[in-house]
Design an enzyme around this catalytic site. Sequence first.
Site, short mmCIF file in Angstrom:
data_model
loop_
_atom_site.label_atom_id
_atom_site.label_comp_id
_atom_site.label_asym_id
_atom_site.label_seq_id
_atom_site.Cartn_x
_atom_site.Cartn_y
_atom_site.Cartn_z
N GLY A 249 59.10 -54.35 -12.75
CA GLY A 249 59.12 -53.39 -14.04
C GLY A 249 59.00 -52.08 -13.49
N CYS A 362 67.89 -51.72 -1.83
CA CYS A 362 66.97 -51.40 -0.79
C CYS A 362 67.54 -51.96 0.44
CB CYS A 362 65.58 -51.93 -1.22
SG CYS A 362 65.31 -53.41 -1.50
#
Length: 468
Positions: A249, A362
């Site tokens: 989140g 990532c």
Amino acid sequence: MKEGSMSNKKPHSVPVPQLYKEASRILGQLERKEGSLKTLVYGGKYKNFKKIYALLSKAWNQKSEIQQVLAASKLFHEQPNFNPHLAHILTSELLGKGSLSGNCKPIQVLLEYEEELRSLAAHHLTDVAPKYGHRNGCPRYVRVNTLIASLEAVQVQLYNEGWHPTNYDRDHTTYDDFLNLIENLQGHCYLIDYHIQDLLVFPPNTPFWDSPLYQDSAIILQDKASCIPVFISNIKPGACILDGCAAPGNKTSQIAAAINDFGRVIASEKSFNRYKTLEKLLRQRGATCVFATNQDFTKLPSKLTAGVEHIFLDPTCSSSGTDLHKDEIPHKRLQNLGAFQISLLLHALSHSSVKEVVYSTCSVNAEENEEVVRTVLSQHEEFELEDLGSKLEGWKHFGKEDYEFGKCCLRTVTHIDKCHGFFVAKFIRKNPTSITDTVKKSKKDKEPGKHKASDDMDYCIKKKKKKN
């Protein structure tokens, strides 16, 4: 069972998956020096010995890091009865795979600490070797949650806690100069980031878990790399936005802050446990314009996604840009991840109303980045890549030069940019005017001031009340 629904069993009655249970038992035996890893696994006549060995190999190799991360977290303080060996195994799996299989109580409890564990692991909040010293380690990045507090209010509280800003003249400071400031950041000093003005930079390993700012969700521990996708987007207040892989989140709350909590944000998360974490964090952070849904991004109903103009996609990846993943990733796994990422990105671009799709990982592997972008661009000629170089003044690293479009993408290099390894590409529709009428009609049909959440269980729109 329908997607998003749960078993009738209560979490405390759901058993811990056998894989995790057996691995945690063997971990205890290893610590008591009752045998070698191979002896304990292969001599135990376990049916799933291969999976147990693979799981334990990584967990045991990262023993020092994981134990110190757990010790620095609130887990054992707030959950004193949590089995430490099971916590070690679950944390290793969560950080390695990005998810946990099962719905038992220990897994649900651990996932409540997911954000904290990930941040601690990523920033090396440990005493691991000097190779993670000040000059080479990533700084601690702290994003001001403007849904809760202003930058000025946070700075006042930081001053009260003994912190002092290192001021610099932005107009007369280059990016190289700023990176040098980070390397020489000392004591109780911090910087305002060179590019993202609500992002603060502190010395490596700075703890914030006991700070009132962190406890009140006024600040969020979020690496600079993961802040870039929202920063380089074109979202504005009132926009209709979809976050395709939302948990835990951080990015979603950043989206809400970027539009001043006014608009329509759909946050999709397939995993039920991660969805519950997402819901909890968004509630704590004051992101009232966000509707979180426990659904697969690729299976969201058209009624829910109608009028979506911006999509953020940060899918499951190898995480090779983060510090806990230094081992070589099998080529087959990279191929599988690439195929999965392509399928999600193709789906994102298939939305007829979308004007902008921001894709990020990532990972530092071309198979998950440039290769994915090349494949998708060849199938969606109505989109092109925006040149992101102009978005970040002085930025040094872009997509691989082997790809014609490489210069349009962003990469981060950890030891130079002082943040995690990351990749960002931004797809924009070549002729957005062709969909303007459709979007306007959609917005007119669903004006924030007139729509009620009770009218449609699939989504809600909340308009932040303006202060008098």
